[in-house]
Structure formats: C-alpha cells, structure tokens
Motif scaffolding. Sequence first.
Motif, PDB file in Angstrom:
ATOM      1  N   GLU A 140      -4.038  10.696   1.265  1.00  0.00           N
ATOM      2  CA  GLU A 140      -4.221   9.354   0.717  1.00  0.00           C
ATOM      3  C   GLU A 140      -4.197   8.263   1.787  1.00  0.00           C
ATOM      4  O   GLU A 140      -4.302   7.088   1.483  1.00  0.00           O
ATOM      5  CB  GLU A 140      -3.132   9.051  -0.335  1.00  0.00           C
ATOM      6  CG  GLU A 140      -3.230   9.926  -1.571  1.00  0.00           C
ATOM      7  CD  GLU A 140      -4.519   9.715  -2.345  1.00  0.00           C
ATOM      8  OE1 GLU A 140      -5.098   8.607  -2.281  1.00  0.00           O
ATOM      9  OE2 GLU A 140      -4.960  10.659  -3.016  1.00  0.00           O
ATOM     10  N   GLY A 141      -4.046   8.678   3.039  1.00  0.00           N
ATOM     11  CA  GLY A 141      -4.123   7.724   4.137  1.00  0.00           C
ATOM     12  C   GLY A 141      -2.793   7.198   4.630  1.00  0.00           C
ATOM     13  O   GLY A 141      -2.743   6.198   5.343  1.00  0.00           O
ATOM     14  N   LEU A 142      -1.709   7.841   4.272  1.00  0.00           N
ATOM     15  CA  LEU A 142      -0.392   7.393   4.750  1.00  0.00           C
ATOM     16  C   LEU A 142      -0.070   8.017   6.073  1.00  0.00           C
ATOM     17  O   LEU A 142      -0.339   9.119   6.354  1.00  0.00           O
ATOM     18  CB  LEU A 142       0.676   7.750   3.718  1.00  0.00           C
ATOM     19  CG  LEU A 142       2.045   7.113   3.944  1.00  0.00           C
ATOM     20  CD1 LEU A 142       1.958   5.593   3.911  1.00  0.00           C
ATOM     21  CD2 LEU A 142       3.007   7.610   2.878  1.00  0.00           C
ATOM     22  N   GLU A 201       3.273   6.183  -5.471  1.00  0.00           N
ATOM     23  CA  GLU A 201       3.120   6.330  -6.917  1.00  0.00           C
ATOM     24  C   GLU A 201       1.931   7.225  -7.265  1.00  0.00           C
ATOM     25  O   GLU A 201       2.004   8.061  -8.158  1.00  0.00           O
ATOM     26  CB  GLU A 201       2.969   4.949  -7.569  1.00  0.00           C
ATOM     27  CG  GLU A 201       2.883   4.995  -9.076  1.00  0.00           C
ATOM     28  CD  GLU A 201       4.106   5.592  -9.749  1.00  0.00           C
ATOM     29  OE1 GLU A 201       3.960   6.053 -10.906  1.00  0.00           O
ATOM     30  OE2 GLU A 201       5.202   5.620  -9.162  1.00  0.00           O
ATOM     31  N   LEU A 202       0.838   7.083  -6.531  1.00  0.00           N
ATOM     32  CA  LEU A 202      -0.340   7.910  -6.758  1.00  0.00           C
ATOM     33  C   LEU A 202      -0.024   9.388  -6.542  1.00  0.00           C
ATOM     34  O   LEU A 202      -0.372  10.239  -7.367  1.00  0.00           O
ATOM     35  CB  LEU A 202      -1.466   7.459  -5.827  1.00  0.00           C
ATOM     36  CG  LEU A 202      -2.805   8.186  -5.956  1.00  0.00           C
ATOM     37  CD1 LEU A 202      -3.441   7.888  -7.302  1.00  0.00           C
ATOM     38  CD2 LEU A 202      -3.739   7.753  -4.838  1.00  0.00           C
ATOM     39  N   ARG A 216       0.835  -1.207   0.000  1.00  0.00           N
ATOM     40  CA  ARG A 216       0.000   0.000   0.000  1.00  0.00           C
ATOM     41  C   ARG A 216       0.868   1.255   0.000  1.00  0.00           C
ATOM     42  O   ARG A 216       0.542   2.230  -0.675  1.00  0.00           O
ATOM     43  CB  ARG A 216      -0.936  -0.009   1.211  1.00  0.00           C
ATOM     44  CG  ARG A 216      -1.830   1.199   1.300  1.00  0.00           C
ATOM     45  CD  ARG A 216      -2.845   1.245   0.167  1.00  0.00           C
ATOM     46  NE  ARG A 216      -3.639   2.452   0.307  1.00  0.00           N
ATOM     47  CZ  ARG A 216      -4.015   3.211  -0.701  1.00  0.00           C
ATOM     48  NH1 ARG A 216      -3.725   2.861  -1.936  1.00  0.00           N
ATOM     49  NH2 ARG A 216      -4.718   4.288  -0.499  1.00  0.00           N
ATOM     50  N   LEU A 217       1.970   1.238   0.730  1.00  0.00           N
ATOM     51  CA  LEU A 217       2.902   2.366   0.734  1.00  0.00           C
ATOM     52  C   LEU A 217       3.373   2.667  -0.679  1.00  0.00           C
ATOM     53  O   LEU A 217       3.361   3.815  -1.124  1.00  0.00           O
ATOM     54  CB  LEU A 217       4.101   2.069   1.637  1.00  0.00           C
ATOM     55  CG  LEU A 217       5.269   3.051   1.549  1.00  0.00           C
ATOM     56  CD1 LEU A 217       4.859   4.427   2.028  1.00  0.00           C
ATOM     57  CD2 LEU A 217       6.464   2.526   2.334  1.00  0.00           C
ATOM     58  N   ILE A 219       3.892  15.723   1.556  1.00  0.00           N
ATOM     59  CA  ILE A 219       3.484  15.072   2.810  1.00  0.00           C
ATOM     60  C   ILE A 219       1.986  15.267   3.040  1.00  0.00           C
ATOM     61  O   ILE A 219       1.285  14.339   3.443  1.00  0.00           O
ATOM     62  CB  ILE A 219       4.316  15.608   3.999  1.00  0.00           C
ATOM     63  CG1 ILE A 219       5.739  15.054   3.901  1.00  0.00           C
ATOM     64  CG2 ILE A 219       3.677  15.228   5.334  1.00  0.00           C
ATOM     65  CD1 ILE A 219       6.704  15.635   4.908  1.00  0.00           C
ATOM     66  N   GLU A 220       1.486  16.462   2.744  1.00  0.00           N
ATOM     67  CA  GLU A 220       0.045  16.724   2.874  1.00  0.00           C
ATOM     68  C   GLU A 220      -0.750  15.788   1.973  1.00  0.00           C
ATOM     69  O   GLU A 220      -1.762  15.210   2.385  1.00  0.00           O
ATOM     70  CB  GLU A 220      -0.225  18.187   2.514  1.00  0.00           C
ATOM     71  CG  GLU A 220      -1.680  18.590   2.561  1.00  0.00           C
ATOM     72  CD  GLU A 220      -1.858  20.047   2.145  1.00  0.00           C
ATOM     73  OE1 GLU A 220      -2.625  20.267   1.185  1.00  0.00           O
ATOM     74  OE2 GLU A 220      -1.222  20.930   2.751  1.00  0.00           O
ATOM     75  N   LEU A 221      -0.303  15.613   0.730  1.00  0.00           N
ATOM     76  CA  LEU A 221      -0.998  14.718  -0.198  1.00  0.00           C
ATOM     77  C   LEU A 221      -0.904  13.262   0.251  1.00  0.00           C
ATOM     78  O   LEU A 221      -1.868  12.502   0.118  1.00  0.00           O
ATOM     79  CB  LEU A 221      -0.431  14.879  -1.609  1.00  0.00           C
ATOM     80  CG  LEU A 221      -0.711  16.225  -2.283  1.00  0.00           C
ATOM     81  CD1 LEU A 221       0.058  16.346  -3.584  1.00  0.00           C
ATOM     82  CD2 LEU A 221      -2.208  16.402  -2.519  1.00  0.00           C
TER      83      LEU A 221
END
Length: 192
Positions: free
Chosen positions: A190-192, A138-139, A132-133, A184-186
Amino acid sequence: MASSLESTVSSGTLQRARAQEDAAWESLVRQYTPKVYRWLRQNSIAPQDAADLVQNVLIQLFVSLPHLERDREQGNSLSAWLFVVTLNTARDYFRGQARIPDALGGSDDHRISDAVGIDETPSEELIAKICRLYEILELVRRRVEPKTWLAFWRLAVDGDPAAEIAADLGMTPGAVRQAKLRVIELLREEGL
C-alpha cells in the motif's frame, strides 16, 4: 454507536475502570502511558509536548471508556483504539502548531534550534504523511483476519513477546511472527 475493543487488559479491570474505580483506572494509566508517549515521540513531537498530549489521550479514554465494548471477533483492541486516538491527537497538534507564528526576538531555545537546523513548525507534508499512515493502517486492517491484525499489532506496535501473544490468541509463536510479516508485506504494497 459504541466502539468495539478487545484488550490485553482484563475485562474485570475494564469494568472497574468504567465504574470509575481509582485502582483500575490507575492500572490502565500505568499500562498505556508509556505506549502513548512513545507513539507521540515517534511522530516527532517534542518530549514536553508529548507529555502534555498523553494527558489529552488519556482524557479521551476516560470519556470514551463507558461506550467501548469488547468484541473478540472483530480483533479490535484497546491498544489499537488508543493508537488511532494518539494519531488523531498528533495530527491536531501539528495543525495547531502550523497556525502559531514564530516568536520574534528569539529565546535560547529558538537560537539553538536555528543553529542546528530544527524546524519546530511541522510541515503540511508531515501532517499529510501522518494522515496517510492512518488510512493505510485501516485499509490493511480490513484486508486481514482480525486475529492476524491483533497478532501483528501486539508484536510490532505494543512490543509484546511472541510467546505471550501466541498463548493469548491460540497461535504458535511462529504463526504470530508470520502474521506480522504478512501485515508488513501488505503495508508495503500500500506504499508504507
């Protein structure tokens, strides 16, 4: 199809490494071995296994280097390429470890691990988190400008100084730090 890369490694060093010049290859190994080892250790891989896996990643670099191309517009770096290879190597390692049965009888290491509650077999949950990381990275990389991603990567992952990154990318150190914060905000979105 060749992969693209831009690197803090000089194009001359990459060309000489592609031509299998020992000095250029040794330079790449010296520069990237500590980073790859650190990435593997950050993924909860034991030191002795991480040292072995570094060799696997470097072999992949050696095999793939003739097919990699520099592409400054894409914002891809050799470091980013190696990070992905390292994550894939870690994932393969964990999958392989999940298939190895626990030793019977136990060694001193096994007894010590049991005493302190260390589970040497990675869980499917950990493997899924690593996968998932990679997907999230990549996203987010696709959502930002290549220069923003490269500034983030070099500051947050490679640990390069903001001033050095700014000089290389034609940015101010403040803009480099802003790029890191933006990514980092993005990543958090995305749930990281």
